[in-house]
Scaffold this active site. Structure first.
Site, mmCIF file in Angstrom:
data_model
loop_
_atom_site.group_PDB
_atom_site.id
_atom_site.type_symbol
_atom_site.label_atom_id
_atom_site.label_comp_id
_atom_site.label_asym_id
_atom_site.label_seq_id
_atom_site.Cartn_x
_atom_site.Cartn_y
_atom_site.Cartn_z
ATOM 1 C CB SER A 48 -121.288 63.500 40.388
ATOM 2 O OG SER A 48 -120.791 63.914 41.638
ATOM 3 C CG ASP B 13 -121.152 71.973 39.993
ATOM 4 O OD1 ASP B 13 -120.339 71.742 40.909
ATOM 5 O OD2 ASP B 13 -121.829 71.068 39.455
ATOM 6 C CG HIS C 133 -119.655 68.107 40.566
ATOM 7 N ND1 HIS C 133 -120.925 68.629 40.718
ATOM 8 C CD2 HIS C 133 -119.684 66.860 41.057
ATOM 9 C CE1 HIS C 133 -121.705 67.710 41.263
ATOM 10 N NE2 HIS C 133 -120.982 66.630 41.488
#
Ligand SMILES: *[C@@H]1O[C@H](CO)[C@@H](O)[C@H](O)[C@H]1NC(C)=O
Ligand SMILES: *[C@@H]1O[C@H](CO)[C@@H](O)[C@H](O)[C@H]1NC(C)=O
Ligand SMILES: *[C@@H]1O[C@H](CO)[C@@H](O)[C@H](O)[C@H]1NC(C)=O
Ligand SMILES: *[C@@H]1O[C@H](CO)[C@@H](O)[C@H](O)[C@H]1NC(C)=O
Length: 386
Positions: free
Chosen positions: A51, A349, A352
């Site tokens: 991610s 978040d 990340h």
């Protein structure tokens, strides 16, 4: 042996430093001139990872557990002004790398528009280095992402085949790789994360993850990859998720989770030793290590130097909770709220990072302060080899 290669490194460093600066200036000044085509060092980038690198392969139903809301605002609010399935408020390291090389943002493989002639991104959120079956077999149900780095290699091979590359195995897919930068974003953070609470020792996770990862790298190099950047693991102990799970006495000198930072440090140490082996095995290739761990640490030690006023709290999350983080109310859910000034936050978040942070980190990789040998060495080799 070790001292010889170290000496060799520092020789390379001093040797290429000035050459690299002039290459960078040449890139930016020629891109700025209106007449004529700028001579770009690379025509395309192939990217891999999880991610931290994914520019839209994720399907939110199979993304990282608890972070399945990437298709919702305020993801993407800073630069794109709408969610793009990037796990950030804006651009990622790979986006800044593409910009620095005057290439378009990489299209995700699963949603490929066009023919991928400027490169393709195979990174997928939630991805592990070790095969998914391992997590299934051990009932590690946090792993809901079936795609590992091995899957990404399968996708890549399919892409090459579809483009008509590598038809003749003996030709080693030369055309696919000659003008290509291979960027391997960090991978392995999820392997450890999915095993939290299990009895699987770190050593086992590390061995499996690095052996799978090295296998993929070897396969890319055998096919003919020549210009490769491999990112190490970041300071995972500084992420709000880790900070909120660990006991408060498990902290290091910068206030992050000591055991978790140590875990990624140990991982990186083994990874770098493997890279050194691959450099010997494939001398025709340039393999750069992107030192995410130390880059992140340098920023944590002096955040204001980089414009950050908040180094621990997530920008987007659950106000009032420690670290502004609640696994049941993560960014993109109804109850979550984003800060007004994400560029002053390191974390976006809870896991990340913000665009602002990715920008600083990508600078540190590209300007050589946290890449070994420095990225300029790769550009210089590319320049010589044409
Ligand atoms: C890919 O598409 C671009 C833009 O549409 C085009 O210029 C290029 O020739 C195409 N390349 C291949 C290999 O088909
Ligand atoms: C996984 O779960 C299944 C069903 O609950 C159980 O039979 C099996 O022994 C478990 N395996 C492990 C490795 O814990
Ligand atoms: C880090 O972990 C290793 C084992 O993986 C251990 O030997 C070492 O002492 C630890 N270092 C710190 C600073 O905690
Ligand atoms: C590299 O980039 C970082 C982050 O932008 C910056 O702090 C550092 O001074 C730069 N180093 C060099 C050698 O340009």
């Amino acid at each position: 042996m070790a001292s010889v290669s170290t000496a060799c490194y520092s020789h390379i460093c001093t040797f290429v430093f000035f050459a690299a600066i002039s290459i960078f200036l040449a890139i930016s000044s020629s891109a700025a001139t209106e007449a004529g085509q700028p001579r770009l060092p690379f025509k395309k980038i192939y990217a891999f990872g999880d991610s931290f690198t994914d520019t839209g392969n994720t399907k939110s139903i199979t993304g990282p557990s608890g972070f399945g809301h990437v298709s919702n605002s305020p993801y993407g609010s800073t630069f794109f002004h709408h969610p793009t399935n990037r796990y950030s408020d804006g651009r990622l390291v790979i986006d800044f790398v593409a910009e620095a090389l005057s290439l378009p943002f990489l299209p995700p493989y699963r949603n490929l528009k066009g023919n991928g002639s400027n490169g393709v991104n195979f990174a997928v959120a939630g991805s592990t280095a070790t095969n998914h079956e391992f997590f299934v077999k051990h009932n590690l149900t946090l792993d809901i992402t079936p795609e590992s780095i091995q899957t990404q290699l399968i996708w890549f091979n399919r892409f090459l085949e579809r483009q008509g590359y590598c038809k003749d195995a003996a030709s080693e897919c030369k055309a696919a790789f000659d003008d290509a930068l291979v960027w391997v974003g960090e991978i392995g953070v999820n392997d450890y994360a999915y095993c939290v609470g299990s009895s699987i020792p770190d050593d086992t996770i590390r061995k499996l993850a690095i052996s799978s990862f090295t296998g993929v790298l070897e396969s890319l190099l055998k096919k003919g990859a020549k210009y490769v950047v491999v990112q190490g693991l970041p300071l995972t102990g500084c992420l709000p998720l880790a900070l909120s799970l660990a006991s408060e006495d498990d902290r290091d000198d910068i206030g992050c989770v000591k055991s978790v930072n140590n875990q990624s440090y140990s991982h990186n140490a083994v990874l770098q030793a493997k890279l050194q082996g691959l450099r010997r095995q494939f001398p025709q290739a340039v393999i750069i290590y992107g030192d995410y761990w130390n880059a992140y640490r340098e920023i944590m030690k002096d955040p204001s130097r980089y414009g950050f006023t908040e180094k621990f709290n997530a920008c987007c999350g659950a106000p009032g909770e420690p670290y502004n983080f609640d696994i049941f109310g993560t960014c993109g859910t109804k109850s979550a709220i984003a800060c007004k000034n994400p560029s002053q936050y390191i974390n976006w978040d809870g896991v990340h990072l913000t665009e602002a942070m990715y920008k600083v980190v990508s600078n540190m990789f590209l300007n050589g302060s946290h890449s070994h040998p420095p990225f300029s060495y790769l550009l210089d080799r590319k320049n010589k080899e044409g």
